[in-house]
Design an enzyme around this catalytic site. Structure first.
Site, mmCIF file in Angstrom:
data_model
loop_
_atom_site.group_PDB
_atom_site.id
_atom_site.type_symbol
_atom_site.label_atom_id
_atom_site.label_comp_id
_atom_site.label_asym_id
_atom_site.label_seq_id
_atom_site.Cartn_x
_atom_site.Cartn_y
_atom_site.Cartn_z
ATOM 1 C CG ASP A 128 2.365 -1.557 -2.071
ATOM 2 O OD1 ASP A 128 2.523 -0.525 -1.388
ATOM 3 O OD2 ASP A 128 3.322 -2.202 -2.536
ATOM 4 C CB SER A 129 3.603 1.777 -4.906
ATOM 5 O OG SER A 129 4.573 1.043 -4.184
ATOM 6 C CD GLU A 150 7.869 -2.687 -6.760
ATOM 7 O OE1 GLU A 150 7.551 -2.973 -7.920
ATOM 8 O OE2 GLU A 150 7.081 -2.773 -5.792
ATOM 9 C CB CYS A 202 0.712 1.475 0.114
ATOM 10 S SG CYS A 202 1.941 2.676 -0.433
ATOM 11 C CB CYS A 255 8.101 0.916 3.713
ATOM 12 S SG CYS A 255 8.004 0.581 1.936
ATOM 13 C CB THR A 256 3.785 -2.882 2.775
ATOM 14 O OG1 THR A 256 3.674 -2.090 1.584
ATOM 15 C CG2 THR A 256 2.765 -2.415 3.793
ATOM 16 C CG HIS A 257 8.009 -2.340 -1.263
ATOM 17 N ND1 HIS A 257 6.877 -1.563 -1.286
ATOM 18 C CD2 HIS A 257 8.228 -2.743 -2.538
ATOM 19 C CE1 HIS A 257 6.436 -1.497 -2.543
ATOM 20 N NE2 HIS A 257 7.228 -2.197 -3.318
ATOM 21 N N GLY A 300 7.145 6.482 -2.935
ATOM 22 C CA GLY A 300 7.870 7.065 -1.799
ATOM 23 C C GLY A 300 8.531 8.402 -2.047
HETATM 24 N N1 DGL Z 1 5.048 -0.167 -0.058
HETATM 25 C C1 DGL Z 1 4.911 1.226 0.039
HETATM 26 C C2 DGL Z 1 4.856 1.741 1.437
HETATM 27 O O1 DGL Z 1 4.450 1.000 2.287
HETATM 28 C C3 DGL Z 1 5.336 2.109 -1.062
HETATM 29 C C4 DGL Z 1 6.710 2.178 -1.439
HETATM 30 C C5 DGL Z 1 6.979 3.021 -2.648
HETATM 31 O O2 DGL Z 1 6.301 2.860 -3.666
HETATM 32 O O3 DGL Z 1 7.868 3.871 -2.581
HETATM 33 O O4 DGL Z 1 5.201 2.849 1.718
#
Ligand code: DGL
Length: 272
Positions: free
Chosen positions: A9-10, A157, A73, A189-191, A42
């Site tokens: 992931d990022s 983050e 991600c 988005c996984t975040h 993103g």
């Molecule tokens: N967790 C990511 C996603 O699912 C990336 C978010 C990011 O780095 O902007 O899109």
């Protein structure tokens, strides 16, 4: 097969998927790369994200012997899934198809939503995935409302998952979601699952929040089983390796708060 499952992931978001995968397949070794040195993905042009995704996924296979790669991600999957599937010599599992499937299974009213990064939402990947999942389920009543949520990832983050600041932002960004009167909302988005509390406070408890983490873990387990790639012995606790392109101490500290005790150390990526 006794090689690890690679994931990336990022940054910290993919840990939501790692949690689900570790719980479902505790015997498997996992290597996770968080690209915190170059996050967020993103807001970046999709071809730049595609290059990062290719570099990381290739490293998972060549340097760490990954037997499969989970793109944890949505932005990386939206930008580069086809390329990764074409280039890599191992199976590639993404979060978008499983998430869309889960969304369609969850909705009763047919009015569904997805929130994600600017890159993910503008790529249209969820429009296609939700259409495909609806068709596969024989549903012709699905109406999708999408909203990009720039800023959410930065809060996660920083480890700031509650409080007035994030609430004010959520109220503004989620206004189209509230107006659409949905009964199911997918975290594209996984975040975002780390902001579930704030999102519920804004959209109300009548909206079921859907995360692709569990569904992706199921998809990964099914595929590995089908291909005969699961470990031969399930009677062990897998080794988990966490790598970060940014500050490894911050990754260890915030990562262990988000994922849990399995993340007790972090190493630099690329290896020095
Ligand atoms: N967790 C990511 C996603 O699912 C990336 C978010 C990011 O780095 O902007 O899109």
């Amino acid at each position: 097969m006794d090689r690890p499952i690679g994931m990336f992931d990022s940054g910290f978001g993919g840990l939501t998927v790692a949690r689900a995968l570790i719980d479902l397949l505790p015997a498997e070794d996992v290597v996770y790369i968080g690209d915190t040195g170059r996050y967020p993905y993103g807001n970046k042009p999709l071809d730049e994200v595609r290059d990062h995704a290719t570099e990381i996924a290739t490293s998972l296979v060549s340097d760490y012997g990954a037997k499969a790669v989970v793109v944890a991600c949505n932005t990386a999957a939206s930008a580069g899934l086809d390329k990764l599937r074409a280039d890599l010599p191992v199976p590639v599992i993404d979060v978008i198809e499983p998430g869309a499937r889960s969304l369609i299974t969850t909705t009763v009213s047919g009015r569904v939503g997805v929130i994600g990064t600017v890159g993910t939402i503008s790529s249209g990947s969820y429009v296609h995935a939700v259409e495909a999942a609806a068709a596969a389920a024989g549903r012709d009543d699905i109406v999708l409302t999408s909203a990009a949520c720039p800023g959410f990832v930065e809060f996660v983050e920083r480890g700031q998952t509650s409080g007035d600041e994030v609430m004010v932002l959520a109220e503004r960004l989620l206004a189209p979601i509230v107006a659409a009167d949905l009964d199911a909302l997918l975290f594209g988005c996984t975040h975002y699952p780390y902001l579930a509390r704030v999102v519920t406070d804004v959209v109300g408890t009548g909206v079921t929040l859907v995360s692709s983490a569990d569904e992706t873990a199921f998809a990964a387990a099914d595929l590995l089983r089908e291909l005969g790639l699961l470990r031969s012995s399930a009677d062990r606790v897998g080794r988990r390796t966490f790598l970060s392109s940014g500050d490894v101490e911050i990754f260890r500290e915030l990562g262990s708060r988000l994922l849990g005790p399995e993340l007790d150390s972090a190493l630099p990526w690329p290896a020095r």
